[in-house]
Design a protein around this motif. Sequence first.
Motif, mmCIF file in Angstrom:
data_model
loop_
_atom_site.group_PDB
_atom_site.id
_atom_site.type_symbol
_atom_site.label_atom_id
_atom_site.label_comp_id
_atom_site.label_asym_id
_atom_site.label_seq_id
_atom_site.Cartn_x
_atom_site.Cartn_y
_atom_site.Cartn_z
ATOM 1 N N UNK A 1 -64.419 12.635 87.346
ATOM 2 C CA UNK A 1 -63.947 13.975 86.116
ATOM 3 C C UNK A 1 -63.956 14.994 87.083
ATOM 4 N N UNK A 2 -64.925 15.042 87.873
ATOM 5 C CA UNK A 2 -65.039 16.150 88.996
ATOM 6 C C UNK A 2 -63.947 16.098 89.906
ATOM 7 N N UNK A 3 -63.524 15.128 90.390
ATOM 8 C CA UNK A 3 -62.277 15.163 91.225
ATOM 9 C C UNK A 3 -61.061 15.349 90.489
ATOM 10 N N UNK A 4 -61.032 14.888 89.213
ATOM 11 C CA UNK A 4 -59.422 15.330 88.360
ATOM 12 C C UNK A 4 -59.476 16.994 88.063
ATOM 13 N N UNK A 5 -60.757 17.481 88.068
ATOM 14 C CA UNK A 5 -60.964 18.902 87.883
ATOM 15 C C UNK A 5 -60.344 19.692 89.072
ATOM 16 N N UNK A 6 -60.868 19.168 90.289
ATOM 17 C CA UNK A 6 -60.504 19.724 91.437
ATOM 18 C C UNK A 6 -59.077 19.688 91.576
ATOM 19 N N UNK A 7 -58.412 18.622 91.510
ATOM 20 C CA UNK A 7 -57.211 18.176 91.664
ATOM 21 C C UNK A 7 -56.305 19.061 90.552
ATOM 22 N N UNK A 8 -56.670 19.233 89.432
ATOM 23 C CA UNK A 8 -55.737 19.924 88.593
ATOM 24 C C UNK A 8 -55.885 21.372 88.900
ATOM 25 N N UNK A 9 -57.046 22.118 89.411
ATOM 26 C CA UNK A 9 -57.183 23.224 89.898
ATOM 27 C C UNK A 9 -56.306 23.501 90.935
ATOM 28 N N UNK A 10 -56.111 22.631 91.869
ATOM 29 C CA UNK A 10 -55.270 22.814 93.175
ATOM 30 C C UNK A 10 -53.789 22.897 92.512
ATOM 31 N N UNK A 11 -53.532 22.007 91.812
ATOM 32 C CA UNK A 11 -51.997 21.839 91.147
ATOM 33 C C UNK A 11 -51.828 23.169 90.551
ATOM 34 N N UNK A 12 -52.746 23.914 89.865
ATOM 35 C CA UNK A 12 -52.858 25.222 89.028
ATOM 36 C C UNK A 12 -52.341 26.173 89.822
ATOM 37 N N UNK A 13 -53.028 26.345 91.197
ATOM 38 C CA UNK A 13 -52.641 27.446 92.055
ATOM 39 C C UNK A 13 -51.488 27.123 93.279
ATOM 40 N N UNK A 14 -50.966 26.047 93.176
ATOM 41 C CA UNK A 14 -49.803 25.825 94.156
ATOM 42 C C UNK A 14 -48.413 25.579 93.409
ATOM 43 N N UNK A 15 -47.467 25.929 94.034
ATOM 44 C CA UNK A 15 -46.384 25.626 93.450
ATOM 45 C C UNK A 15 -45.826 24.315 92.863
ATOM 46 N N UNK A 16 -45.076 24.129 91.845
ATOM 47 C CA UNK A 16 -45.124 22.880 90.869
ATOM 48 C C UNK A 16 -44.406 21.624 91.985
ATOM 49 N N UNK A 17 -43.695 22.227 92.811
ATOM 50 C CA UNK A 17 -43.108 21.312 93.794
ATOM 51 C C UNK A 17 -44.173 20.670 94.649
ATOM 52 N N UNK A 18 -45.202 21.274 94.961
ATOM 53 C CA UNK A 18 -46.372 21.052 95.854
ATOM 54 C C UNK A 18 -47.323 20.273 95.324
ATOM 55 N N UNK A 19 -47.774 20.959 94.325
ATOM 56 C CA UNK A 19 -48.931 20.216 93.343
ATOM 57 C C UNK A 19 -50.004 20.121 94.180
ATOM 58 N N UNK A 20 -51.097 19.256 93.568
ATOM 59 C CA UNK A 20 -52.417 18.989 94.304
ATOM 60 C C UNK A 20 -52.706 17.754 94.967
ATOM 61 N N UNK A 21 -51.408 16.871 94.922
ATOM 62 C CA UNK A 21 -51.625 15.724 95.692
ATOM 63 C C UNK A 21 -52.012 15.632 97.145
ATOM 64 N N UNK A 22 -51.503 16.732 97.900
ATOM 65 C CA UNK A 22 -51.863 16.686 99.383
ATOM 66 C C UNK A 22 -53.257 16.792 99.469
ATOM 67 N N UNK A 23 -53.995 17.622 98.690
ATOM 68 C CA UNK A 23 -55.507 17.980 98.803
ATOM 69 C C UNK A 23 -56.178 16.941 98.045
ATOM 70 N N UNK A 24 -55.743 16.339 97.261
ATOM 71 C CA UNK A 24 -56.229 15.247 96.427
ATOM 72 C C UNK A 24 -56.977 14.407 97.518
ATOM 73 N N UNK A 25 -56.391 13.986 98.624
ATOM 74 C CA UNK A 25 -56.652 13.113 99.322
ATOM 75 C C UNK A 25 -58.073 13.290 99.892
ATOM 76 N N UNK A 26 -58.219 14.522 100.383
ATOM 77 C CA UNK A 26 -59.401 15.285 100.693
ATOM 78 C C UNK A 26 -60.583 15.312 99.741
#
Length: 355
Positions: free
Chosen positions: A90-115
């Motif tokens: 759940x913590x990873x998902x919250x971080x992932x969603x936060x990154x998606x929320x502050x980056x353009x939709x075309x980029x999303x949080x996927x790239x940082x999710x690996x980290x």
Amino acid sequence: MHKQTAHIKENPAQRIKAKLALIPVLLGLGVTGVLLYNEFNPRAFDVINFTWKSALWLMLAWLFMVGRDLGYTLRLMILSDGKFRFWKALRVIMLWEFTSAITPSAIGGTSVAIVYVNKEGLNLGHSSALVMITSFLDELYFVVMFPLLVLLAGYHGLFDIGTTNSMAKELLTFSIIGYSLKLAWVITLVYGLFFNPRGLKWLLLLIFKLPFLRRWKHGANRAGSDIINSSKEYRNKPTSFWVKVVLASFLSWSSRFLVVNALLMAFFSIEHNLLIFARQLVMWIMMLVSPTPGGSGFAEFVFTRYLSEFIPVDAALIVPVSVAMALLWRLVTYYPYLFLGSIIFPRWVRRHFIK
């Protein structure tokens, strides 16, 4: 000796700051404020009545949000082979969603999710493969559901929004482009992860030859080798494994789209629930072109133009009421991730990167 998890030594998340959450908030509220200012009508307050029925439907909307995050969390637990317990996932998902929320939709949080996944305990290759699998499952939902909903709801129901023919054509064009991109990505991932992981490694190395990524090429090479090994593991998973992760994805995305239905039902008598659900899928595909963080501003605008006709009020009240509903929608589905992420993210960075 290095740890077996092969953690990332540099901080690819260092450019992400919690204060960036202010940008989408200002954009979203700014667009909403302009729309309300231009179309303000005090009579709009007369048609939005809060009753016990409203409370029940609003509660259901929040339950759908729980379903959205629960689906993501369960999927992450399954894909990590149980290495992630519920709260860690759940913590990873919250971080992932936060990154998606502050980056353009075309980029999303996927790239940082690996980290995020790597720092929580999986090796780099397993983290890369896991994130790619989640991306595959997300896009698979759209690839399957979009043509199905077009068939059920009909072309005219989805793209004829009572405006000009050119507007309908633009909506259709955006949808076709977005769907084509998603379909191409799904095909690439299926081929790379399940049939030719060495080809996926080659693509990864090709990407990391770009000047601004070149310094990480050795890590990309190691990650590519790990992806090949992880791919073998995923290819040998039983059918029950894939049924579980597909169902978890279906739960998450369907819950996400059902929030709007619940919010509208809280205040109005809605008849075309299937069409509202289907149009949200089209909205999400169109948001791929949004250059703003999390689609802020763009999402509110599209909501008022694309879903307003389902709100049963006088024509003079359509815009102010739909703007109010768009704001409520974002308050339920978007701003909570900005708030929670701005609390969790700095603590997570301090724990994993700052000694």
